[in-house]
Design a protein around this motif. Structure first.
Motif, mmCIF file in Angstrom:
data_model
loop_
_atom_site.group_PDB
_atom_site.id
_atom_site.type_symbol
_atom_site.label_atom_id
_atom_site.label_comp_id
_atom_site.label_asym_id
_atom_site.label_seq_id
_atom_site.Cartn_x
_atom_site.Cartn_y
_atom_site.Cartn_z
ATOM 1 N N PHE A 62 45.033 42.793 40.601
ATOM 2 C CA PHE A 62 45.212 41.782 41.645
ATOM 3 C C PHE A 62 43.950 40.942 41.817
ATOM 4 C CE2 PHE A 62 44.891 40.799 46.287
ATOM 5 C CZ PHE A 62 45.852 39.803 46.306
ATOM 6 N N TYR A 63 42.785 41.611 41.847
ATOM 7 C CA TYR A 63 41.520 40.895 41.965
ATOM 8 C C TYR A 63 41.310 39.959 40.774
ATOM 9 C CZ TYR A 63 40.154 44.240 45.619
ATOM 10 O OH TYR A 63 40.099 44.989 46.754
ATOM 11 N N LEU A 64 41.600 40.464 39.579
ATOM 12 C CA LEU A 64 41.431 39.670 38.364
ATOM 13 C C LEU A 64 42.358 38.455 38.375
ATOM 14 C CD1 LEU A 64 40.095 39.408 35.587
ATOM 15 C CD2 LEU A 64 41.948 40.804 34.646
ATOM 16 N N PHE A 65 43.574 38.664 38.863
ATOM 17 C CA PHE A 65 44.538 37.565 38.946
ATOM 18 C C PHE A 65 44.008 36.453 39.848
ATOM 19 C CE2 PHE A 65 48.015 35.615 41.384
ATOM 20 C CZ PHE A 65 48.722 35.020 40.358
ATOM 21 N N LEU A 66 43.484 36.816 41.016
ATOM 22 C CA LEU A 66 42.925 35.825 41.928
ATOM 23 C C LEU A 66 41.759 35.087 41.287
ATOM 24 C CD1 LEU A 66 42.869 37.690 45.381
ATOM 25 C CD2 LEU A 66 44.500 35.970 44.592
ATOM 26 N N PHE A 67 40.881 35.840 40.633
ATOM 27 C CA PHE A 67 39.685 35.263 40.025
ATOM 28 C C PHE A 67 40.048 34.269 38.922
ATOM 29 C CE2 PHE A 67 36.113 35.366 37.001
ATOM 30 C CZ PHE A 67 35.087 34.986 37.845
#
Length: 199
Positions: A62-67
């Motif tokens: 999820f964090y990677l997707f946002l980034f």
């Protein structure tokens, strides 16, 4: 509109984040409630480690997707600004008239669609009349409107609308910056929660 889609995506991401935070707080309270029983606490800790490892993978995705989504916004904005400055820097300004507005739906590949709008313009450049298309010109509504454009010295059919570029990046740059920063803030919050649950 495309902007509504991005806002909806951000709201959805915020709800997922809220769910993750609430789950972590609940797991912390469960650990405190069983702390008095050593064996129960040990079992709870083992179960928690397994759940934590599984949860970490989903959270990292999820964090990677946002980034990555944020970087994409910033990269597209950078390209648009750089391209516009290159054309505008040549100083070939003229007034174009919108002759037609074409609205259509675009798929994002996941079964979702958003509206886009291209405008057809006509203008004079170096004593000749030209026709061109401004893609994704959602800021313009109707035919007959006159707008300021810049054209390339090498190819007068290559044009830029400063107003349209400004409208595009005025949304994507702040949104991209937020989406890039959020993962780092979430990681800091995650570390704080982890330390609280650990001790």
């Amino acid at each position: 509109m495309e902007r509504k889609k991005y806002i909806l995506l951000l709201v959805l991401g915020s709800l997922i984040l809220l769910h993750v935070v609430i789950s972590k707080i609940k797991s912390y309270r469960v650990k405190e409630s069983v702390h008095s029983d050593t064996s129960a606490c040990r079992i709870a800790d083992d179960d928690k480690k397994v759940a934590h490892n599984k949860g970490c993978f989903g959270i990292c995705i999820f964090y990677l997707f946002l980034f990555v989504y944020g970087l994409n916004f910033l990269f597209v904005s950078y390209k648009s600004i750089r391209y516009a400055k290159e054309i505008i820097g040549q100083g070939n300004k003229t007034i174009a008239e919108i002759t037609d507005v074409h609205e259509y739906e675009v798929s994002d590949g996941d079964g979702n669609y958003h509206d886009e709008r291209d405008v057809y313009v006509t203008y004079m450049a170096d004593g000749r009349k030209y026709d061109a298309i401004i893609k994704e010109a959602n800021i313009y509504d109707s035919a007959g409107e006159q707008i300021e454009i810049y054209y390339s010295s090498e190819d007068p059919t290559v044009i830029v609308s400063p107003e349209n570029v400004k409208n595009e990046v005025s949304f994507k740059i702040p949104m991209g910056t937020i989406l890039v920063i959020i993962p780092f803030l979430l990681i800091i919050g995650d570390i704080i929660l982890y330390k609280r649950t650990k001790y």
